[in-house]
Design an enzyme around this catalytic site. Structure first.
Site, PDB file in Angstrom:
ATOM      1  N   ARG A  30     -26.215  40.876 -11.711  1.00 47.35           N
ATOM      2  CA  ARG A  30     -25.080  41.578 -12.436  1.00 47.35           C
ATOM      3  C   ARG A  30     -25.015  43.010 -11.592  1.00 47.35           C
ATOM      4  O   ARG A  30     -25.861  43.602 -10.989  1.00 47.35           O
ATOM      5  CB  ARG A  30     -25.912  42.119 -13.828  1.00 47.35           C
ATOM      6  CG  ARG A  30     -25.625  40.840 -14.940  1.00 47.35           C
ATOM      7  CD  ARG A  30     -26.516  41.255 -15.951  1.00 47.35           C
ATOM      8  NE  ARG A  30     -27.808  41.462 -15.995  1.00 47.35           N
ATOM      9  CZ  ARG A  30     -28.687  41.641 -16.920  1.00 47.35           C
ATOM     10  NH1 ARG A  30     -28.243  41.883 -18.079  1.00 47.35           N
ATOM     11  NH2 ARG A  30     -29.951  42.122 -16.694  1.00 47.35           N
ATOM     12  N   ASP A  41     -23.105  47.064 -11.396  1.00 46.53           N
ATOM     13  CA  ASP A  41     -22.820  48.128 -12.175  1.00 46.53           C
ATOM     14  C   ASP A  41     -21.265  48.621 -12.066  1.00 46.53           C
ATOM     15  O   ASP A  41     -20.597  47.858 -11.268  1.00 46.53           O
ATOM     16  CB  ASP A  41     -23.957  49.224 -11.818  1.00 46.53           C
ATOM     17  CG  ASP A  41     -25.190  49.275 -11.860  1.00 46.53           C
ATOM     18  OD1 ASP A  41     -25.716  48.105 -13.004  1.00 46.53           O
ATOM     19  OD2 ASP A  41     -26.057  49.811 -11.437  1.00 46.53           O
ATOM     20  N   TYR A  68     -27.100  42.906  -0.244  1.00 39.63           N
ATOM     21  CA  TYR A  68     -26.116  43.861  -0.564  1.00 39.63           C
ATOM     22  C   TYR A  68     -25.933  44.930   0.467  1.00 39.63           C
ATOM     23  O   TYR A  68     -26.908  45.073   1.435  1.00 39.63           O
ATOM     24  CB  TYR A  68     -26.680  45.103  -1.644  1.00 39.63           C
ATOM     25  CG  TYR A  68     -26.730  44.537  -3.169  1.00 39.63           C
ATOM     26  CD1 TYR A  68     -25.612  44.924  -3.896  1.00 39.63           C
ATOM     27  CD2 TYR A  68     -27.501  43.861  -3.621  1.00 39.63           C
ATOM     28  CE1 TYR A  68     -25.521  44.536  -5.317  1.00 39.63           C
ATOM     29  CE2 TYR A  68     -27.561  43.287  -4.923  1.00 39.63           C
ATOM     30  CZ  TYR A  68     -26.540  43.779  -5.685  1.00 39.63           C
ATOM     31  OH  TYR A  68     -26.368  43.299  -6.996  1.00 39.63           O
ATOM     32  N   ARG A  80     -28.870  52.019  -4.733  1.00 40.55           N
ATOM     33  CA  ARG A  80     -28.277  53.524  -4.939  1.00 40.55           C
ATOM     34  C   ARG A  80     -29.352  54.367  -4.682  1.00 40.55           C
ATOM     35  O   ARG A  80     -28.940  55.748  -4.162  1.00 40.55           O
ATOM     36  CB  ARG A  80     -27.575  53.523  -6.301  1.00 40.55           C
ATOM     37  CG  ARG A  80     -26.324  52.822  -6.160  1.00 40.55           C
ATOM     38  CD  ARG A  80     -25.683  52.631  -7.335  1.00 40.55           C
ATOM     39  NE  ARG A  80     -25.370  53.910  -7.968  1.00 40.55           N
ATOM     40  CZ  ARG A  80     -24.930  54.237  -9.223  1.00 40.55           C
ATOM     41  NH1 ARG A  80     -24.824  53.047 -10.210  1.00 40.55           N
ATOM     42  NH2 ARG A  80     -24.620  55.332  -9.773  1.00 40.55           N
TER      43      ARG A  80
END
Length: 274
Positions: free
Chosen positions: A52, A54, A112, A199
């Site tokens: 999932r 954000d 990522y 992040r």
């Protein structure tokens, strides 16, 4: 007789409240995709994703699966679903997979890229596609600091306070920091990620790259196992889900890594499925 289909999906997450369906009148990627799939399948379709994302986060290689009794050619799933999707969501591949395939629990790793645009002035063209900082960043210091993330650790300091994962322990398999043109890219592969984990990596590394914190601070934060000792959470706009790895027998396609605006980069020590 039902069959299981895996799709590779890309999307620009800027205007969506993340991947997952939510209560209330909010737009999510999952809602649009399930609606489009249901129309082509002629029945209600529910999907499972590899990971999932954000609100504001993008994907170049999100993997989903669904089950259907409808018989369609793979190219029909791609073109048919795309004709019912908004322009910022696209199916790029469809594969018939074995019943044992599971997009979430079957993934061997997830990868990522976090893209930082380091320039004196912000880019209007790349707004919400990269994270901009006017600060001059030292990528070598960021690279040195990131080495402490490799391996299996308790990443409590690097997850969101509201993270719902049962365990803060994750294994980071690769973490590369490199410069290309005006971008600094954090390229991370792990078995799984915690909420805001990358992040928060980015927030700490940007502070180190800007000379605001020493290289050893990243490791100090990691060992503290306390989210309050870390820096700010970096914005979502520069974050891209670029790959999910599965056993080769499932036949998922090998595609160029995104985001597509990045120049080609010679990778170090990465192993991905073919």
């Amino acid at each position: 007789m039902s069959s299981k289909i895996a799709l590779v999906v890309e999307y620009k997450g800027s205007r969506y409240k993340g991947w997952q369906s939510q209560k209330g009148r909010v737009e999510t990627v999952q809602d649009f995709l399930e609606k489009a799939l249901s129309k082509i399948a002629n029945h209600q379709v529910s999907v499972i994703c590899a990971g999932r994302t954000d609100s504001g986060v993008h994907a170049c290689y999100q993997v989903i699966h669904f089950e259907t009794e409808s018989i369609r050619e793979n190219k029909a799933w791609v073109s048919g679903v795309n004709s019912n999707l908004p322009d910022d969501i696209s199916v790029v591949s469809a594969v018939n997979v074995a019943d044992s395939f599971h997009a979430r629990f079957g993934a061997l790793s997830r990868r990522y890229r976090y893209v930082i645009y380091s320039k004196q002035y912000r880019s209007a063209i790349m707004a919400k596609e990269v994270t901009w900082t006017y600060k001059a960043l030292n990528a070598s210091l960021m690279r040195e600091a990131a080495e402490c993330f490799l391996g299996t650790h308790d990443f409590t300091s690097y997850r969101a306070v509201g993270c719902q994962a049962h365990s803060p322990v994750r294994t980071v398999m690769n973490f590369e920091v490199y410069e290309t043109d005006s971008y600094i890219v954090l390229d991370v592969r792990a078995n799984a990620f915690l909420h805001h984990m990358i992040r928060n990596f980015a927030g700490v590394l940007i502070a180190i790259g800007a000379g605001e914190k020493p290289v050893g601070w990243a490791k100090e934060v990691l060992h503290a196992k306390d989210r309050t000792v870390a820096g700010v959470t970096a914005p979502p706009y520069g974050l891209y889900f670029v790959h999910a790895e599965y056993p080769v027998e499932y036949g998922l396609p090998s595609l160029p890594l995104g985001p597509h605006f990045l120049p080609n980069h010679k990778e170090k020590n990465y192993v991905t499925s073919s």
